[in-house]
Design a protein around this motif. Structure first.
Motif: not given
Length: 169
Positions: A60, A65, A68, A73, A77, A105, A167
């Motif tokens: 991530l 990601w 965040a 966001q 995650a 992803c 996402a």
């Protein structure tokens, strides 16, 4: 929604807006569809759940990601890490442990896959009883994911339990 699909892991099947379902589903996604795939072998690994979470957290980070920037966001995650924990824990408790974790992803979807040799089919307990200990894993997966399902290993024992999350925007 729980589904058992005839498509191989990593293939989400025919597009809903695409041609009629009579066409054979593609084995691999279109070029550019998946940005990256990460694999973590977990056969015989001690601490499979924290190892899977750390591995996913690093992916991530690499995919932007984390860290965040917004609350949405951060929540996205955290949902991914919770679903990884639940899928790997389920494999540890009911299928003699996971063999592999795959994290992939694309621009809109993050897909988690846990491969194990178990013969059972995971399912949320019905009815769900929030006050009782245990048995919440697949209920959590069902609630947090866009979709999830099970693909049986065509060569013999085992399966892949997969889950897809949106996402963050």
């Amino acid at each position: 929604m729980s589904t058992t699909r005839p498509y191989p892991p990593g293939d989400r099947g025919p597009e809903p807006d695409g041609p009629a379902a009579s066409a054979t589903p593609a084995v691999s996604p279109p070029v550019g569809h998946i940005r990256q795939i990460r694999r973590l072998h977990l056969i015989g690994a001690s601490g499979a759940v924290p190892r899977a979470r750390d591995f996913t957290r690093e992916a991530l980070r690499d995919w932007g990601w984390l860290p965040a920037v917004t609350a949405d966001q951060r929540a996205a995650a955290e949902d991914v890490l919770l679903v990884v924990s639940e899928l790997v824990t389920n494999s540890c408790l009911h299928a003699d442990g996971p063999e592999e974790l795959r994290v992939s992803c694309s621009a809109k979807v993050l897909r988690l896959e846990v491969v194990d040799l178990g013969s059972g089919t995971p399912a949320p307990r019905t009815p769900h009883r929030a006050g009782r200990p245990g048995g919440h894993g697949m209920f959590i997966v069902q609630r947090l994911c866009l979709d999830w399902g099970v693909v049986r290993n065509p060569e013999g024992a085992g399966k892949t339990v997969w889950a897809e999350l949106a996402a963050p925007s």
